[in-house]
Design a protein around this motif. Sequence first.
Motif, PDB file in Angstrom:
ATOM      1  N   THR A 128       0.926  -1.243  -0.193  1.00  0.00           N
ATOM      2  CA  THR A 128       0.281  -0.328   0.213  1.00  0.00           C
ATOM      3  C   THR A 128       1.030   1.374   0.547  1.00  0.00           C
ATOM      4  O   THR A 128       0.432   2.284  -0.736  1.00  0.00           O
ATOM      5  N   ASN A 129       2.064   1.449   0.645  1.00  0.00           N
ATOM      6  CA  ASN A 129       3.016   2.580   1.047  1.00  0.00           C
ATOM      7  C   ASN A 129       3.502   2.575  -0.736  1.00  0.00           C
ATOM      8  O   ASN A 129       3.556   3.447  -1.075  1.00  0.00           O
ATOM      9  N   ALA A 130       4.170   1.741  -1.307  1.00  0.00           N
ATOM     10  CA  ALA A 130       4.507   1.929  -1.951  1.00  0.00           C
ATOM     11  C   ALA A 130       3.909   2.169  -3.226  1.00  0.00           C
ATOM     12  O   ALA A 130       4.924   3.047  -4.051  1.00  0.00           O
ATOM     13  N   VAL A 131       2.814   1.484  -3.049  1.00  0.00           N
ATOM     14  CA  VAL A 131       1.634   2.426  -4.804  1.00  0.00           C
ATOM     15  C   VAL A 131       1.051   3.553  -4.558  1.00  0.00           C
ATOM     16  O   VAL A 131       1.058   4.368  -5.095  1.00  0.00           O
ATOM     17  N   ALA A 132       1.626   4.149  -2.428  1.00  0.00           N
ATOM     18  CA  ALA A 132       1.081   5.596  -2.857  1.00  0.00           C
ATOM     19  C   ALA A 132       2.251   6.395  -2.994  1.00  0.00           C
ATOM     20  O   ALA A 132       1.810   7.549  -3.459  1.00  0.00           O
ATOM     21  N   LEU A 133       3.570   5.790  -2.616  1.00  0.00           N
ATOM     22  CA  LEU A 133       4.819   6.526  -3.172  1.00  0.00           C
ATOM     23  C   LEU A 133       4.555   6.687  -4.580  1.00  0.00           C
ATOM     24  O   LEU A 133       5.265   7.363  -5.243  1.00  0.00           O
ATOM     25  N   ALA A 134       4.195   5.400  -5.252  1.00  0.00           N
ATOM     26  CA  ALA A 134       4.700   6.009  -6.928  1.00  0.00           C
ATOM     27  C   ALA A 134       3.710   6.474  -7.494  1.00  0.00           C
ATOM     28  O   ALA A 134       3.780   6.612  -8.332  1.00  0.00           O
ATOM     29  N   ALA A 135       2.278   6.423  -7.031  1.00  0.00           N
ATOM     30  CA  ALA A 135       1.158   7.456  -7.176  1.00  0.00           C
ATOM     31  C   ALA A 135       1.802   9.740  -6.975  1.00  0.00           C
ATOM     32  O   ALA A 135       2.080   9.967  -8.066  1.00  0.00           O
ATOM     33  N   ALA A 136       2.721   9.517  -5.804  1.00  0.00           N
ATOM     34  CA  ALA A 136       2.678  10.562  -5.700  1.00  0.00           C
ATOM     35  C   ALA A 136       4.224  11.368  -6.654  1.00  0.00           C
ATOM     36  O   ALA A 136       4.453  12.026  -7.158  1.00  0.00           O
ATOM     37  N   SER A 137       5.425  10.009  -7.068  1.00  0.00           N
ATOM     38  CA  SER A 137       6.009  10.325  -7.826  1.00  0.00           C
ATOM     39  C   SER A 137       5.896  10.213  -9.161  1.00  0.00           C
ATOM     40  O   SER A 137       6.394  11.192  -9.768  1.00  0.00           O
ATOM     41  N   TRP A 138       4.940  10.549  -9.848  1.00  0.00           N
ATOM     42  CA  TRP A 138       4.397  10.210 -10.791  1.00  0.00           C
ATOM     43  C   TRP A 138       3.452  12.096 -10.708  1.00  0.00           C
ATOM     44  O   TRP A 138       3.387  11.857 -12.213  1.00  0.00           O
ATOM     45  N   LEU A 139       3.023  12.047  -9.929  1.00  0.00           N
ATOM     46  CA  LEU A 139       1.756  12.967 -10.337  1.00  0.00           C
ATOM     47  C   LEU A 139       3.044  14.512 -10.203  1.00  0.00           C
ATOM     48  O   LEU A 139       1.982  14.816 -10.398  1.00  0.00           O
ATOM     49  N   ILE A 140       3.743  14.427  -9.064  1.00  0.00           N
ATOM     50  CA  ILE A 140       4.181  15.455  -8.449  1.00  0.00           C
ATOM     51  C   ILE A 140       5.600  15.641  -8.697  1.00  0.00           C
ATOM     52  O   ILE A 140       6.302  14.768  -9.407  1.00  0.00           O
ATOM     53  N   GLY A 141       6.411  16.672  -9.135  1.00  0.00           N
ATOM     54  CA  GLY A 141       6.873  16.792  -9.922  1.00  0.00           C
ATOM     55  C   GLY A 141       8.858  16.623  -9.111  1.00  0.00           C
ATOM     56  O   GLY A 141       9.627  16.443  -9.851  1.00  0.00           O
ATOM     57  N   GLY A 142       8.443  17.852  -8.096  1.00  0.00           N
ATOM     58  CA  GLY A 142      10.164  17.207  -6.941  1.00  0.00           C
ATOM     59  C   GLY A 142       9.918  16.241  -6.025  1.00  0.00           C
ATOM     60  O   GLY A 142      10.341  16.125  -5.565  1.00  0.00           O
TER      61      GLY A 142
END
Length: 129
Positions: free
Chosen positions: A9-23
């Motif tokens: 769950t944490n990995a999927v959430a981190l992947a989504a954040a890294s995909w959506l947020i430029g920084g």
Amino acid sequence: MRLITWLLTNAVALAAASWLIGGIGFTGPSSGTAELQHKIVPLLVVAAILGIVTSFVKPVVKVLSFPVIILTIGIFLLVINALMLMLTGWIAGKLDVGFYVDGFWPALWGSVIITIVTALIDNLVDDED
């Protein structure tokens, strides 16, 4: 089994954040199967680091900043979440994992996305049990 679900769950959430947020992101290839092969282990390591940080550091910070949380009607919790993500990025950088968070604003928006994705996944998993 619960630990694996929590880590994924944490990995999927981190992947989504890294995909959506430029920084927020991972170093290495940026497309294709090479990207997946290169980033899957760092993603799981960063998910574990984030989980450890939110399990041990975040409660202490919340207790120490309780008056500020009350004064801001809970909005300061967003700042705490952003700081936990920045701390995760710093620890990952020290461990040479290849994960970075470029400042407060990407961390703030990334923590919002991580919170939303985690809540959605938790609701889906809880409904199946």
